[in-house]
Scaffold this active site. Structure first.
Site, PDB file in Angstrom:
ATOM      1  N   THR A  44      -2.697   5.944  -0.426  1.00 38.56           N
ATOM      2  CA  THR A  44      -2.578   7.041  -1.379  1.00 38.56           C
ATOM      3  C   THR A  44      -2.855   6.523  -2.778  1.00 38.56           C
ATOM      4  O   THR A  44      -2.878   5.320  -3.031  1.00 38.56           O
ATOM      5  CB  THR A  44      -1.165   7.655  -1.369  1.00 38.56           C
ATOM      6  OG1 THR A  44      -0.239   6.683  -1.902  1.00 38.56           O
ATOM      7  CG2 THR A  44      -0.732   8.043   0.037  1.00 38.56           C
ATOM      8  N   ILE A 108       1.838   3.198  -1.325  1.00 41.16           N
ATOM      9  CA  ILE A 108       2.143   3.998  -2.510  1.00 41.16           C
ATOM     10  C   ILE A 108       2.034   3.097  -3.737  1.00 41.16           C
ATOM     11  O   ILE A 108       2.429   1.923  -3.707  1.00 41.16           O
ATOM     12  CB  ILE A 108       3.549   4.643  -2.423  1.00 41.16           C
ATOM     13  CG1 ILE A 108       3.785   5.569  -3.610  1.00 41.16           C
ATOM     14  CG2 ILE A 108       4.648   3.602  -2.273  1.00 41.16           C
ATOM     15  CD1 ILE A 108       5.019   6.453  -3.476  1.00 41.16           C
ATOM     16  N   ILE A 139       3.561  -1.437  -1.048  1.00 44.50           N
ATOM     17  CA  ILE A 139       3.571  -1.074  -2.466  1.00 44.50           C
ATOM     18  C   ILE A 139       2.280  -1.589  -3.098  1.00 44.50           C
ATOM     19  O   ILE A 139       1.973  -2.778  -3.037  1.00 44.50           O
ATOM     20  CB  ILE A 139       4.792  -1.671  -3.187  1.00 44.50           C
ATOM     21  CG1 ILE A 139       6.089  -1.291  -2.456  1.00 44.50           C
ATOM     22  CG2 ILE A 139       4.817  -1.201  -4.637  1.00 44.50           C
ATOM     23  CD1 ILE A 139       6.331   0.204  -2.297  1.00 44.50           C
ATOM     24  N   LYS A 140       1.531  -0.675  -3.706  1.00 47.12           N
ATOM     25  CA  LYS A 140       0.241  -1.044  -4.307  1.00 47.12           C
ATOM     26  C   LYS A 140       0.451  -1.575  -5.728  1.00 47.12           C
ATOM     27  O   LYS A 140       1.026  -0.888  -6.573  1.00 47.12           O
ATOM     28  CB  LYS A 140      -0.693   0.173  -4.337  1.00 47.12           C
ATOM     29  CG  LYS A 140      -1.143   0.625  -2.961  1.00 47.12           C
ATOM     30  CD  LYS A 140      -1.979   1.886  -3.011  1.00 47.12           C
ATOM     31  CE  LYS A 140      -3.409   1.629  -3.415  1.00 47.12           C
ATOM     32  NZ  LYS A 140      -4.256   2.844  -3.250  1.00 47.12           N
ATOM     33  N   ILE A 141      -0.030  -2.782  -5.942  1.00 47.62           N
ATOM     34  CA  ILE A 141       0.054  -3.429  -7.252  1.00 47.62           C
ATOM     35  C   ILE A 141      -1.363  -3.828  -7.668  1.00 47.62           C
ATOM     36  O   ILE A 141      -2.055  -4.522  -6.928  1.00 47.62           O
ATOM     37  CB  ILE A 141       0.953  -4.680  -7.207  1.00 47.62           C
ATOM     38  CG1 ILE A 141       2.388  -4.285  -6.835  1.00 47.62           C
ATOM     39  CG2 ILE A 141       0.913  -5.425  -8.544  1.00 47.62           C
ATOM     40  CD1 ILE A 141       3.322  -5.474  -6.669  1.00 47.62           C
TER      41      ILE A 141
END
Length: 362
Positions: A44, A108, A139-141
């Site tokens: 996403t 996300i 978790i998107k970083i």
């Protein structure tokens, strides 16, 4: 399951959908894609959420509840998006269990405005991880300079991470190093490395979009840069994850950080609409596709076996040929990172505006 997509999966490519909405979740569409199209993960971003919110009525009841509770725009965005990710993660949990955590993942993104702030990124990653509360979350970083220590710290804390916005090979090596740093710290803290997973999202189509506009219309180099760049990324992946450093971690249960091909929808209609799938088939990778690309491959996609290993010298030649005609690889990838962050910020602003409008209507 579709034969072409099954063959792609059998070749070692995990098929993830680059889209999510409450409509997909509640109508059973996501489950159908899992069952019939071999989708084993979801990614996403703020643009995806903004589109979902503006196009569907499924969010109205929760928005109304949040408004009644006095929630502001930021809180509403947080609650809406984390609910979708949690619900999607529950749907994909059987895939996660069946693949020992490699797939069945839902990503996300941390707020884009934090991309240049290491400490704030780490804090937001932990907040999102805790809120969703599902082990199959990623978790998107962003892979900014400031993002690298945030990746290491998040991995060390036991948070599984999808590193996003990677364009350059040097930065990708930095990403892999940050992942290994995080695993080594996790070992020191006594964490179970087998529970920590990560993918590194290497952006593809945007490289061709930027390079092609600098080339003559009849140049034989058109449409070659993106695939060459991704193939050299895989070479780096093979090097790092066959190293003694990783072997020591693998002996303690660590998982390799798989390359993920992102931005694989073709932007130039002159190219095959499955170009960035067919030309990047190789084991131990993820291809996250817009549904349009997924459908195109299901309909007419072609497989020619491993399209990556053994191509590295040719890929290097493409980069050298571009340099020879005055196109600087370093300048292109640096520009793409800056533009990528700007696009992330614009998408976030769009999401906030969309949610603000929905709150006004509730």
């Amino acid at each position: 399951m579709n034969d072409r997509l099954k063959a792609l999966a059998d070749a070692g490519v995990s098929i993830w959908l680059d889209d999510l909405s409450r409509e997909r979740i509640e109508t059973g569409n996501l489950q159908k894609l899992i069952d019939e199209s071999g989708v084993v993960g979801v990614t996403t971003n703020p643009s995806i959420f903004a589109s979902a919110l503006s196009d569907g009525e499924k969010y109205a009841p929760q928005i109304k509840e949040l408004k009644a509770a006095g929630a502001d725009v930021d809180t509403t965005v947080f609650e809406l998006t984390t609910k979708d990710v949690k619900d999607a993660a529950e749907i994909l949990r059987p895939v996660y269990d069946a693949t020992n955590g490699a797939d069945g993942r839902v990503s996300i993104e941390v707020e884009p405005g934090l991309a240049r702030d290491t400490d704030a990124t780490v804090a937001m990653a932990q907040t999102l991880w805790n809120k969703v509360g599902q082990p199959n979350t990623l978790i998107k970083i962003p892979a900014t300079v400031e993002g690298l220590p945030a990746i290491a710290q998040s991995i060390a804390a036991g948070i599984s991470v999808n590193v996003t916005l990677i364009f350059s090979l040097d930065r990708y090596r930095g990403v892999m190093n940050a992942y290994l740093d995080g695993l080594e710290e996790a070992v020191a803290d006594g964490k179970d490395l087998s529970k920590i997973h990560s993918v590194a999202s290497f952006f593809v189509s945007r490289v061709d979009s930027e390079v092609d506009k600098r080339l003559a219309d009849d140049s034989p180099l058109r449409g070659k840069a993106a695939v060459a760049n991704a193939r050299l990324a895989y070479e780096a992946y093979e090097e790092v994850f066959s190293s003694d450093r990783f072997a020591a971690l693998a002996a303690k249960g660590a998982n390799a950080q798989r390359p993920l091909w992102a931005s694989t929808g073709v932007k130039d209609p002159a190219y095959s609409d499955t170009l960035y799938v067919t030309e990047l088939v190789v084991a131990n990778t993820v291809n996250t596709m817009p549904e349009k690309t997924l459908q195109a491959f299901a309909d007419h996609g072609e497989l020619h076996g491993d399209a990556v290993t053994g191509t590295y010298d040719d890929a290097r030649q493409v980069i050298a040929d571009l340099e020879a005609v005055g196109i600087s690889y370093d300048e292109v990838v640096e520009l793409l990172e800056v533009e990528g962050l700007d696009k992330f910020d614009a998408s976030w602003a769009e999401l906030l505006e969309t949610v603000s409008n929905e709150l006004d209507k509730a």
